[in-house]
Design an enzyme around this catalytic site. Structure first.
Site, PDB file in Angstrom:
ATOM      1  N   ASP A 113       0.839  -1.200   0.000  1.00 31.26           N
ATOM      2  CA  ASP A 113       0.000   0.000   0.000  1.00 31.26           C
ATOM      3  C   ASP A 113       0.873   1.248   0.000  1.00 31.26           C
ATOM      4  O   ASP A 113       1.610   1.513   0.953  1.00 31.26           O
ATOM      5  CB  ASP A 113      -0.893   0.001   1.253  1.00 31.26           C
ATOM      6  N   TYR A 165       3.220   9.803  -0.596  1.00 32.61           N
ATOM      7  CA  TYR A 165       4.294   9.172   0.187  1.00 32.61           C
ATOM      8  C   TYR A 165       5.669   9.348  -0.497  1.00 32.61           C
ATOM      9  O   TYR A 165       6.694   9.026   0.105  1.00 32.61           O
ATOM     10  CB  TYR A 165       4.042   7.668   0.422  1.00 32.61           C
ATOM     11  N   LYS A 220      -2.875   5.848  -4.310  1.00 30.35           N
ATOM     12  CA  LYS A 220      -3.976   6.788  -4.016  1.00 30.35           C
ATOM     13  C   LYS A 220      -3.719   8.112  -4.712  1.00 30.35           C
ATOM     14  O   LYS A 220      -2.573   8.588  -4.724  1.00 30.35           O
ATOM     15  CB  LYS A 220      -4.084   7.043  -2.498  1.00 30.35           C
ATOM     16  N   HIS A 240      -7.670   9.611  -1.967  1.00 29.63           N
ATOM     17  CA  HIS A 240      -6.996   9.600  -0.659  1.00 29.63           C
ATOM     18  C   HIS A 240      -7.845  10.223   0.457  1.00 29.63           C
ATOM     19  O   HIS A 240      -7.907   9.699   1.570  1.00 29.63           O
ATOM     20  CB  HIS A 240      -5.651  10.329  -0.783  1.00 29.63           C
TER      21      HIS A 240
HETATM   22  P1  NAD Z   1       0.614   1.508  11.785  1.00 27.54           P
HETATM   23  O1  NAD Z   1      -0.555   1.454  12.693  1.00 27.54           O
HETATM   24  O2  NAD Z   1       0.806   0.437  10.785  1.00 27.54           O
HETATM   25  O3  NAD Z   1       1.852   1.676  12.734  1.00 27.54           O
HETATM   26  C1  NAD Z   1       3.160   1.519  12.310  1.00 27.54           C
HETATM   27  C2  NAD Z   1       4.066   1.639  13.530  1.00 27.54           C
HETATM   28  O4  NAD Z   1       3.711   0.655  14.490  1.00 27.54           O
HETATM   29  C3  NAD Z   1       5.524   1.391  13.190  1.00 27.54           C
HETATM   30  O5  NAD Z   1       6.143   2.573  12.750  1.00 27.54           O
HETATM   31  C4  NAD Z   1       6.059   0.912  14.538  1.00 27.54           C
HETATM   32  O6  NAD Z   1       6.310   2.024  15.368  1.00 27.54           O
HETATM   33  C5  NAD Z   1       4.885   0.142  15.089  1.00 27.54           C
HETATM   34  N1  NAD Z   1       4.939  -1.328  14.833  1.00 27.54           N
HETATM   35  C6  NAD Z   1       4.760  -1.986  13.667  1.00 27.54           C
HETATM   36  N2  NAD Z   1       4.820  -3.321  13.842  1.00 27.54           N
HETATM   37  C7  NAD Z   1       5.059  -3.503  15.166  1.00 27.54           C
HETATM   38  C8  NAD Z   1       5.221  -4.661  15.967  1.00 27.54           C
HETATM   39  N3  NAD Z   1       5.142  -5.892  15.466  1.00 27.54           N
HETATM   40  N4  NAD Z   1       5.448  -4.466  17.297  1.00 27.54           N
HETATM   41  C9  NAD Z   1       5.513  -3.226  17.840  1.00 27.54           C
HETATM   42  N5  NAD Z   1       5.354  -2.098  17.122  1.00 27.54           N
HETATM   43  C10 NAD Z   1       5.130  -2.249  15.796  1.00 27.54           C
HETATM   44  O7  NAD Z   1       0.585   2.974  11.083  1.00 27.54           O
HETATM   45  P2  NAD Z   1       0.688   3.547   9.624  1.00 27.54           P
HETATM   46  O8  NAD Z   1       1.984   3.231   8.977  1.00 27.54           O
HETATM   47  O9  NAD Z   1       0.341   4.975   9.689  1.00 27.54           O
HETATM   48  O10 NAD Z   1      -0.477   2.783   8.835  1.00 27.54           O
HETATM   49  C11 NAD Z   1      -0.249   1.651   8.016  1.00 27.54           C
HETATM   50  C12 NAD Z   1      -0.352   1.994   6.559  1.00 27.54           C
HETATM   51  O11 NAD Z   1      -1.626   2.587   6.267  1.00 27.54           O
HETATM   52  C13 NAD Z   1       0.628   3.104   6.095  1.00 27.54           C
HETATM   53  O12 NAD Z   1       1.948   2.645   5.999  1.00 27.54           O
HETATM   54  C14 NAD Z   1      -0.012   3.532   4.820  1.00 27.54           C
HETATM   55  O13 NAD Z   1       0.271   2.598   3.792  1.00 27.54           O
HETATM   56  C15 NAD Z   1      -1.494   3.521   5.196  1.00 27.54           C
HETATM   57  N6  NAD Z   1      -1.997   4.830   5.646  1.00 27.54           N
HETATM   58  C16 NAD Z   1      -3.026   5.403   4.950  1.00 27.54           C
HETATM   59  C17 NAD Z   1      -3.549   6.616   5.329  1.00 27.54           C
HETATM   60  C18 NAD Z   1      -4.694   7.205   4.561  1.00 27.54           C
HETATM   61  O14 NAD Z   1      -5.022   8.381   4.775  1.00 27.54           O
HETATM   62  N7  NAD Z   1      -5.317   6.450   3.672  1.00 27.54           N
HETATM   63  C19 NAD Z   1      -3.027   7.303   6.452  1.00 27.54           C
HETATM   64  C20 NAD Z   1      -1.974   6.722   7.156  1.00 27.54           C
HETATM   65  C21 NAD Z   1      -1.485   5.479   6.754  1.00 27.54           C
END
Ligand code: NAD
Length: 280
Positions: A44, A49, A74, A107
């Protein structure tokens, strides 16, 4: 890997790798390689990004065939017209070094989304996208979109985690047969959800980590998840969630820890949406 069937018959791997904020080339390549090695096939990204090109390179360098991959991108909020959207899509294809996308999302529900959707329908009808959807759309945004849409969105990608469970929107999407995809599924590492005592206790009972329990909870709600990590051991851990089940009691207990608290952007905040349109 469990797959879900979208409302247009396309299959989507229920768990993928999110790459938000991964901009360092080596870090991105290492993460994608670790993900592919551990069985991830769904990735994704988004134009905003600024890593579509790196992701495209990393995927092109792997032995995994394009048809085995599921790639989402997106269209960003600076595109407001039909033509902007068509052009942005073709630029994404170029950056990602592919000739189609599996899923393309609007998005945010910023100005012009009905026109953007018309362009996405045209790209979808031309076979350039397997499924089209939205992100950060709440019920009023979806109602406005559906008033002119010819194709129903297949997916709505929303901030969702145990402290922001989105129960009402989840039920609304289920009624419409629009798949709920969670962004920030682990609370983005910002909230203290990974230390929540209820989740810690459940994790201990299953000999799993809290992150794994949260991801399992999403999967059992029929939610698609795209957790982000750049650490190979966490990337491996996050997909190792298909060998246990949470009980009905555990699911009910997790339902009680909802704080209805967003961690990031609010799609109802017009000032936020407006300012996002000048970001590129
Ligand atoms: P997430 O909830 O996936 O959190 C990621 C964070 O969680 C990492 O940086 C790390 O600190 C922690 N983490 C990950 N695996 C772990 C584990 N096994 N143990 C402990 N900590 C752990 O947050 P995100 O990256 O914001 O969301 C996931 C994906 O969603 C993004 O990478 C992106 O592709 C998408 N996204 C979309 C939007 C949107 O507006 N559509 C907004 C934000 C993110």
């Amino acid at each position: 890997m469990e797959q879900l069937k979208l409302n247009n018959g396309q299959m989507i791997p229920q768990l993928g790798l999110g790459v938000f904020k991964v901009e360092d080339p080596e870090e991105l390549k290492r993460s994608v390689a670790a993900a592919l090695q551990n069985g991830y096939r769904h990735f994704d990204t988004a134009t905003i990004y600024h890593n579509e090109s790196l992701l495209g390179e990393a995927l092109a360098e792997s032995d995994v065939k394009r048809e085995e991959l599921f790639i989402t991108s997106k269209v960003w909020n600076n595109n407001t017209t039909y033509d902007d959207t068509i052009n942005a899509f073709h630029e994404s294809l170029k950056q990602l070094k592919t000739d189609y996308l599996d899923l393309y999302l609007i998005h945010w529900p910023s100005e012009g989304y009905n026109e953007k959707w018309r362009a996405m329908e045209s790209l979808y009808n031309d076979g350039l996208i397997k499924a089209i959807g939205v992100s950060n759309f709440e019920q009023p945004h979806l109602e406005k979109l559906l008033a002119t849409a010819k194709v129903k969105p297949a997916v709505d990608q929303l901030e969702t985690h145990p402290y922001f469970q989105q129960k009402e929107l989840h039920a609304y999407l289920k009624d419409l047969d629009i798949a709920h995809e969670a962004w920030g599924p682990l609370g983005q590492g910002k909230s203290n959800v990974l230390q929540d005592p209820v989740l810690v206790k459940i994790a201990e009972a299953h000999n799993k980590s809290v992150a794994q329990v949260i991801l399992r909870w999403h999967l059992q709600r029929d939610i698609i998840v795209i957790p982000k990590s750049v650490h190979p051991e966490r990337i491996a851990q996050n997909i190792d969630v298909f060998d246990f089940n949470l009980t009905a009691e555990e699911m009910a207990l997790i339902a009680t820890i909802d704080q209805k608290q967003r961690g990031s952007g609010d799609p109802n905040d017009e000032a936020f949406l407006k300012s996002s349109m000048s970001r590129v």
